[in-house]
Design a protein around this motif. Structure first.
Motif, PDB file in Angstrom:
ATOM      1  N   GLN A 100       1.299  -1.409  -0.307  1.00 43.43           N
ATOM      2  CA  GLN A 100      -0.015  -0.361   0.041  1.00 43.43           C
ATOM      3  C   GLN A 100       0.791   0.819   0.214  1.00 43.43           C
ATOM      4  N   GLY A 101       1.731   1.088  -0.257  1.00 43.97           N
ATOM      5  CA  GLY A 101       3.157   2.041  -0.091  1.00 43.97           C
ATOM      6  C   GLY A 101       3.420   1.855   1.000  1.00 43.97           C
ATOM      7  N   PHE A 102       3.230   2.087   2.355  1.00 39.27           N
ATOM      8  CA  PHE A 102       4.114   2.470   3.306  1.00 39.27           C
ATOM      9  C   PHE A 102       5.736   1.638   3.453  1.00 39.27           C
ATOM     10  N   VAL A 103       6.343   2.244   4.092  1.00 37.06           N
ATOM     11  CA  VAL A 103       7.534   1.812   4.544  1.00 37.06           C
ATOM     12  C   VAL A 103       8.499   2.102   5.748  1.00 37.06           C
ATOM     13  N   GLU A 152       9.325  11.180  19.575  1.00 36.08           N
ATOM     14  CA  GLU A 152       9.463   9.592  19.906  1.00 36.08           C
ATOM     15  C   GLU A 152       8.894   9.025  18.922  1.00 36.08           C
ATOM     16  N   ALA A 153       7.814   9.832  17.999  1.00 33.95           N
ATOM     17  CA  ALA A 153       7.021   8.485  17.152  1.00 33.95           C
ATOM     18  C   ALA A 153       8.258   9.233  15.516  1.00 33.95           C
ATOM     19  N   ALA A 154       8.931  10.245  15.782  1.00 35.77           N
ATOM     20  CA  ALA A 154       9.406  10.420  14.738  1.00 35.77           C
ATOM     21  C   ALA A 154      10.732   9.473  14.354  1.00 35.77           C
ATOM     22  N   PHE A 155      11.407   9.073  15.701  1.00 40.00           N
ATOM     23  CA  PHE A 155      12.394   8.650  15.892  1.00 40.00           C
ATOM     24  C   PHE A 155      11.686   6.580  15.564  1.00 40.00           C
ATOM     25  N   LYS A 156      10.944   6.368  15.475  1.00 39.30           N
ATOM     26  CA  LYS A 156      10.350   5.107  15.711  1.00 39.30           C
ATOM     27  C   LYS A 156      10.685   4.993  14.300  1.00 39.30           C
ATOM     28  N   CYS A 157       9.928   6.436  13.528  1.00 37.88           N
ATOM     29  CA  CYS A 157       9.626   5.780  12.027  1.00 37.88           C
ATOM     30  C   CYS A 157      11.213   5.945  11.473  1.00 37.88           C
ATOM     31  N   GLN A 158      11.674   6.565  11.654  1.00 36.14           N
ATOM     32  CA  GLN A 158      13.248   6.319  10.419  1.00 36.14           C
ATOM     33  C   GLN A 158      13.564   5.445  11.573  1.00 36.14           C
ATOM     34  N   TYR A 159      13.961   4.852  12.849  1.00 30.55           N
ATOM     35  CA  TYR A 159      14.720   3.684  13.252  1.00 30.55           C
ATOM     36  C   TYR A 159      14.379   2.903  11.621  1.00 30.55           C
ATOM     37  N   SER A 162      16.012   2.991   9.270  1.00 29.34           N
ATOM     38  CA  SER A 162      17.828   3.739   9.252  1.00 29.34           C
ATOM     39  C   SER A 162      18.712   2.917  10.072  1.00 29.34           C
ATOM     40  N   ARG A 163      17.819   2.294  11.301  1.00 27.17           N
ATOM     41  CA  ARG A 163      18.565   1.916  12.504  1.00 27.17           C
ATOM     42  C   ARG A 163      19.427   3.080  12.909  1.00 27.17           C
ATOM     43  N   ALA A 164      19.548   3.689  12.533  1.00 24.27           N
ATOM     44  CA  ALA A 164      20.858   4.750  13.092  1.00 24.27           C
ATOM     45  C   ALA A 164      19.825   5.749  14.402  1.00 24.27           C
TER      46      ALA A 164
END
Length: 170
Positions: A100-103, A152-159, A162-164
Motif C-alpha cells: 500500500q506504499g508504507f515503508v 519519539e514517534a518520528a524516531f521510531k519511524c526513521q529507526y 535507518s537503524r540510526a
C-alpha cells in the motif's frame, strides 16, 4: 474504531487495549525473548504483540509471530510495517501493508500531563522551547510533552529504515 485510529491514514490498521490482567499467550519465540523480564514488562510486551496481531488480522494478514530484534524493535513480517506503543495503562499497535506504499510507521502514546520544566531543555531545542508558550489551549508543560511524543514517534519511524540512533536535538 479507537481514538488513535482517527489520527492515522485509514489504510493503517490500529488495535488498542488496556494494560491490565494476565498477559496474553505468546508464540514460543516471542515468549523466549522476554522470559527473564519482570511481570510488568511481560504484560506490556504480550499485550502489544496481541494488539499487533489484531491489527494484522484487520488487514487480512495471517497470524504471525513478531519477534524482538537485538535492538529490542519488533521484527514485522516482510510484507508489513508497524509500531507499538504503551503508557502505564494503555497499549496501541499500528500496522500497514508495504504494497500500500508504507515503508515505516512510528507512533507514540503519552499521558496528557505536563512534562516537568527541568526536562524541557533535554527534549526541546531553544527555538522549540521559545514556542511552548504560544500554543493556544495548551500549557507550556503539556506542549513540551507533545513535542516529546512527536519526536519519539518520528524516531521510531526513521529507526525502522535507518537503524540510526538519534537524540532529541536531531
Amino acid at each position: 474504531m479507537g481514538n488513535f485510529a482517527r489520527l492515522l491514514d485509514p489504510r493503517i490498521a490500529v488495535a488498542e487495549a488496556p494494560l491490565r490482567g494476565e498477559p496474553p499467550d505468546l508464540p514460543v519465540d516471542e515468549a523466549r525473548s522476554i522470559a527473564h523480564a519482570v511481570a510488568r514488562r511481560r504484560l506490556e510486551f504480550a499485550t502489544g504483540r496481541e494488539c499487533a496481531r489484531q491489527a494484522m488480522a484487520a488487514l487480512g494478514h495471517a497470524k504471525a509471530s513478531i519477534p524482538r530484534g537485538q535492538d529490542r524493535v519488533p521484527i514485522w513480517p516482510d510484507d508489513l510495517v508497524g509500531s507499538i506503543t504503551h503508557t502505564d495503562d494503555w497499549v496501541v499497535a499500528a500496522v500497514a501493508r508495504r504494497d500500500q506504499g508504507f515503508v515505516a510507521i512510528g507512533i507514540d502514546l503519552e499521558p496528557a500531563a505536563a512534562l516537568p520544566p527541568d526536562l524541557w531543555a533535554s527534549v526541546c531545542a531553544p527555538e522549540e522551547q521559545a514556542k511552548l508558550t504560544v500554543i493556544r489551549g495548551m500549557t507550556p508543560g503539556l506542549a513540551a510533552h507533545l513535542v516529546f511524543c512527536m519526536k519519539e514517534a518520528a524516531f521510531k519511524c526513521q529507526y525502522a529504515l535507518s537503524r540510526a540512533m538519534l537524540e532529541f536535538a536531531d
